[in-house]
Motif scaffolding. Sequence first.
Motif, short mmCIF file in Angstrom:
data_model
loop_
_atom_site.label_atom_id
_atom_site.label_comp_id
_atom_site.label_asym_id
_atom_site.label_seq_id
_atom_site.Cartn_x
_atom_site.Cartn_y
_atom_site.Cartn_z
N ALA A 1 0.83 -1.21 0.00
CA ALA A 1 0.00 0.00 0.00
C ALA A 1 0.86 1.26 0.00
CB ALA A 1 -0.95 0.00 1.19
N GLN A 2 1.97 1.22 0.73
CA GLN A 2 2.87 2.37 0.82
C GLN A 2 3.89 2.39 -0.33
OE1 GLN A 2 2.13 0.35 3.42
NE2 GLN A 2 0.86 1.77 4.56
N LYS A 3 3.95 1.30 -1.07
CA LYS A 3 4.92 1.14 -2.16
C LYS A 3 6.33 1.42 -1.66
CE LYS A 3 1.89 1.31 -6.04
NZ LYS A 3 1.08 0.23 -5.52
N CYS A 4 6.65 0.80 -0.50
CA CYS A 4 7.95 1.00 0.13
C CYS A 4 8.63 -0.33 0.44
CB CYS A 4 7.80 1.76 1.45
SG CYS A 4 7.52 3.53 1.24
N SER A 5 9.92 -0.30 0.30
CA SER A 5 10.78 -1.41 0.70
C SER A 5 11.66 -0.89 1.84
CB SER A 5 11.64 -1.84 -0.48
OG SER A 5 12.70 -2.67 -0.06
N LEU A 6 11.66 -1.59 2.96
CA LEU A 6 12.40 -1.15 4.14
C LEU A 6 13.51 -2.15 4.44
CD1 LEU A 6 9.32 -0.33 6.42
CD2 LEU A 6 10.39 1.11 4.68
N ARG B 1 18.09 -2.38 12.78
CA ARG B 1 17.46 -1.05 12.76
C ARG B 1 17.17 -0.68 11.30
NH1 ARG B 1 18.18 2.46 17.26
NH2 ARG B 1 19.38 1.51 18.92
N LEU B 2 16.10 0.10 11.11
CA LEU B 2 15.74 0.58 9.78
C LEU B 2 16.80 1.56 9.30
CD1 LEU B 2 13.77 0.92 7.41
CD2 LEU B 2 12.56 2.64 8.79
N GLY B 3 17.45 1.21 8.19
CA GLY B 3 18.54 2.05 7.70
C GLY B 3 18.41 2.50 6.26
N TYR B 4 17.43 1.91 5.52
CA TYR B 4 17.31 2.24 4.10
C TYR B 4 15.87 2.09 3.66
CZ TYR B 4 19.36 2.88 -0.54
OH TYR B 4 19.74 3.40 -1.75
N ILE B 5 15.38 3.03 2.88
CA ILE B 5 14.00 3.01 2.41
C ILE B 5 13.98 3.27 0.91
CG2 ILE B 5 11.70 4.06 2.57
CD1 ILE B 5 12.50 5.00 5.44
N ILE B 6 13.25 2.44 0.19
CA ILE B 6 13.01 2.65 -1.23
C ILE B 6 11.52 2.90 -1.39
CG2 ILE B 6 13.07 1.64 -3.54
CD1 ILE B 6 15.39 -0.12 -2.55
N CYS B 7 11.15 3.96 -2.10
CA CYS B 7 9.75 4.34 -2.23
C CYS B 7 9.42 4.64 -3.69
CB CYS B 7 9.47 5.57 -1.37
SG CYS B 7 7.76 6.14 -1.46
N SER B 8 8.31 4.08 -4.16
CA SER B 8 7.85 4.40 -5.51
C SER B 8 6.38 4.82 -5.51
CB SER B 8 8.08 3.22 -6.45
OG SER B 8 7.38 2.07 -5.99
#
Length: 142
Positions: A45-50, A59-66
């Motif tokens: 739904a967010q079109k994100c890769s975490l 820990r969350l260190g990288y986000i890809i968003c489309s």
Amino acid sequence: MTINLKNGVEKLLFGMKQKDVESLYGKADKQYKDEDGNVICLYNAQKCSLTFYEDEDFRLGYIICSHQEATILDRKVIGRNIEVVKNELPFKSWTKEDFDTTENHFNESNWLILQSEYDDIIRVEIGAIINNNDEFDWKFKA
């Protein structure tokens, strides 16, 4: 879908653990480990890769968003011409890397990648910033 440079995306902050993200968005639609042992979570739904870094206690260190509504500094970016967007942003230092059909436009000071195909931006990648002590500057304080 606001991309907060150096911090994260929307309510996501660099340094969060998976449980923190799940309290916001629920369980990931897909999850796997990469070759380095990092956990990658996909949210459709967010079109994100975490990416949760294995060597940083996941820990969350990288986000890809489309996501079509993704914005940087109040400017929509997905689907727009790469040169127009780069000229609208206040960052002047960009390096470009060519791949087969895509190009990555990288701004190191914000750890920002705008990936384009056919001159239009198809995705945004941001990473946690590394400070002067060569450590991640985690924004989420657990």
